[in-house]
Every structure is written in C-alpha cells, then in structure tokens.
Design a protein around this motif. Structure first.
Motif, PDB file in Angstrom:
ATOM      1  N   ALA A  51      33.009 -39.344  15.476  1.00  0.00           N
ATOM      2  CA  ALA A  51      31.868 -40.077  14.918  1.00  0.00           C
ATOM      3  C   ALA A  51      32.263 -40.794  13.635  1.00  0.00           C
ATOM      4  O   ALA A  51      31.645 -41.769  13.253  1.00  0.00           O
ATOM      5  N   GLN A  52      33.313 -40.320  12.966  1.00  0.00           N
ATOM      6  CA  GLN A  52      33.757 -40.944  11.731  1.00  0.00           C
ATOM      7  C   GLN A  52      34.787 -42.043  11.986  1.00  0.00           C
ATOM      8  O   GLN A  52      35.199 -42.722  11.060  1.00  0.00           O
ATOM      9  N   ASP A  53      35.219 -42.254  13.208  1.00  0.00           N
ATOM     10  CA  ASP A  53      36.236 -43.238  13.541  1.00  0.00           C
ATOM     11  C   ASP A  53      35.572 -44.598  13.734  1.00  0.00           C
ATOM     12  O   ASP A  53      35.474 -45.110  14.843  1.00  0.00           O
ATOM     13  N   VAL A  54      35.099 -45.172  12.602  1.00  0.00           N
ATOM     14  CA  VAL A  54      34.364 -46.427  12.614  1.00  0.00           C
ATOM     15  C   VAL A  54      35.017 -47.392  11.632  1.00  0.00           C
ATOM     16  O   VAL A  54      35.353 -47.018  10.514  1.00  0.00           O
ATOM     17  N   THR A  55      35.196 -48.634  12.065  1.00  0.00           N
ATOM     18  CA  THR A  55      35.727 -49.688  11.205  1.00  0.00           C
ATOM     19  C   THR A  55      34.631 -50.714  10.982  1.00  0.00           C
ATOM     20  O   THR A  55      33.983 -51.151  11.939  1.00  0.00           O
ATOM     21  N   LEU A  56      34.429 -51.088   9.728  1.00  0.00           N
ATOM     22  CA  LEU A  56      33.401 -52.060   9.373  1.00  0.00           C
ATOM     23  C   LEU A  56      34.021 -53.429   9.149  1.00  0.00           C
ATOM     24  O   LEU A  56      35.051 -53.544   8.482  1.00  0.00           O
ATOM     25  N   VAL A  57      33.368 -54.460   9.692  1.00  0.00           N
ATOM     26  CA  VAL A  57      33.791 -55.839   9.495  1.00  0.00           C
ATOM     27  C   VAL A  57      32.594 -56.609   8.958  1.00  0.00           C
ATOM     28  O   VAL A  57      31.508 -56.562   9.542  1.00  0.00           O
ATOM     29  N   SER A  58      32.798 -57.304   7.854  1.00  0.00           N
ATOM     30  CA  SER A  58      31.737 -58.116   7.263  1.00  0.00           C
ATOM     31  C   SER A  58      31.833 -59.541   7.786  1.00  0.00           C
ATOM     32  O   SER A  58      32.926 -60.091   7.930  1.00  0.00           O
ATOM     33  N   MET A  59      30.683 -60.126   8.082  1.00  0.00           N
ATOM     34  CA  MET A  59      30.614 -61.545   8.437  1.00  0.00           C
ATOM     35  C   MET A  59      29.880 -62.230   7.290  1.00  0.00           C
ATOM     36  O   MET A  59      28.694 -61.962   7.061  1.00  0.00           O
ATOM     37  N   ASN A  60      30.608 -63.081   6.556  1.00  0.00           N
ATOM     38  CA  ASN A  60      30.035 -63.738   5.391  1.00  0.00           C
ATOM     39  C   ASN A  60      30.830 -65.003   5.105  1.00  0.00           C
ATOM     40  O   ASN A  60      32.055 -65.005   5.267  1.00  0.00           O
ATOM     41  N   SER A  61      30.152 -66.050   4.679  1.00  0.00           N
ATOM     42  CA  SER A  61      30.805 -67.343   4.378  1.00  0.00           C
ATOM     43  C   SER A  61      31.591 -67.849   5.582  1.00  0.00           C
ATOM     44  O   SER A  61      32.676 -68.417   5.446  1.00  0.00           O
ATOM     45  N   ASP A  62      31.058 -67.597   6.765  1.00  0.00           N
ATOM     46  CA  ASP A  62      31.675 -68.014   8.022  1.00  0.00           C
ATOM     47  C   ASP A  62      33.096 -67.483   8.196  1.00  0.00           C
ATOM     48  O   ASP A  62      33.982 -68.151   8.736  1.00  0.00           O
ATOM     49  N   LEU A  63      33.305 -66.242   7.715  1.00  0.00           N
ATOM     50  CA  LEU A  63      34.581 -65.550   7.866  1.00  0.00           C
ATOM     51  C   LEU A  63      34.344 -64.108   8.296  1.00  0.00           C
ATOM     52  O   LEU A  63      33.318 -63.521   7.955  1.00  0.00           O
ATOM     53  N   PHE A  64      35.304 -63.555   9.018  1.00  0.00           N
ATOM     54  CA  PHE A  64      35.328 -62.121   9.300  1.00  0.00           C
ATOM     55  C   PHE A  64      36.203 -61.478   8.232  1.00  0.00           C
ATOM     56  O   PHE A  64      37.272 -62.004   7.897  1.00  0.00           O
ATOM     57  N   ALA A  65      35.778 -60.363   7.685  1.00  0.00           N
ATOM     58  CA  ALA A  65      36.591 -59.650   6.682  1.00  0.00           C
ATOM     59  C   ALA A  65      36.541 -58.158   6.972  1.00  0.00           C
ATOM     60  O   ALA A  65      35.463 -57.579   6.944  1.00  0.00           O
TER      61      ALA A  65
END
Length: 112
Positions: free
Chosen positions: A26-40
């Motif tokens: 359950a802790q094996d999660v990766t977060l990706v932000s979508m902002n300023s038309d970019l993936f980070a």
C-alpha cells in the motif's frame, strides 16, 4: 512493581521495533505532479505492482490534463485541477506517456 517497569518497557520497545521494516504494498506509490503543462518528475521508475498517482496541480481551474500510455493501451479521463488519477502497473517494460491536450507534455514510465 517499579523493577518490572524497566524490563517491560524494554521488552515493549524491542517488540515494537523488531517488526517488519519493509514498506507494505500500500506504501508503494509514486506521485507525479501535472503543472505548467509538464509532468514532474518526467521519468518514473517503479516496481511491477506499484501504483502511480498523477495529480493535477494547476492553479488555473480550466487547465485539465489526461494521461495516455499507448504501449499499455491506457487513456485516463480528463483530470481537472485538484483531482488525481492512478494506475497500478503490471508487466515490466518502458512506456512513453503524454497528455494529448498539451503538445510536448510527455513522460516515461519504467516498470521493473
């Protein structure tokens, strides 16, 4: 009674700290932000069975995104600011992904 407190406290600490130190699935999660038309981040490396969560962090409430992973045949619904979409990986491989609403908004998913 006072003599028992020390050994019991030590036994309790040993019991608490000797548990499994590996993260649960359950802790094996990766977060990706979508902002300023970019993936980070742009490149994500995860283990098979892990989950990726893409979060739309745009300040403009009209700027939605989607995630297309052609190599896996996956297309997310529109993700509006303040919303997120997740995907749990399966087979290992390297997969390009992109937002088809914003040219140049691309990323890479590496599943080990």
């Amino acid at each position: 009674m006072r003599r028992l407190v020390g050994p019991l406290l030590i036994a309790g600490l040993i019991l608490v700290t000797s548990g499994s130190v590996r993260p649960s699935r359950a802790q094996d999660v990766t977060l990706v932000s979508m902002n300023s038309d970019l993936f980070a981040p742009i490149v994500i490396t995860i283990n098979a069975g892990a989950t990726v969560v893409w979060s739309n962090d745009e300040p403009d409430p009209r700027n939605s995104h989607n995630i297309i992973i052609p190599g896996l045949g996956i297309e997310s619904p529109l993700v509006f600011p303040g919303e997120a979409w997740s995907f749990t990986s399966g087979a290992p491989g390297t997969f390009e992904y992109f937002c088809d609403l914003h040219e140049g908004m691309v990323g890479q998913l590496i599943v080990q």
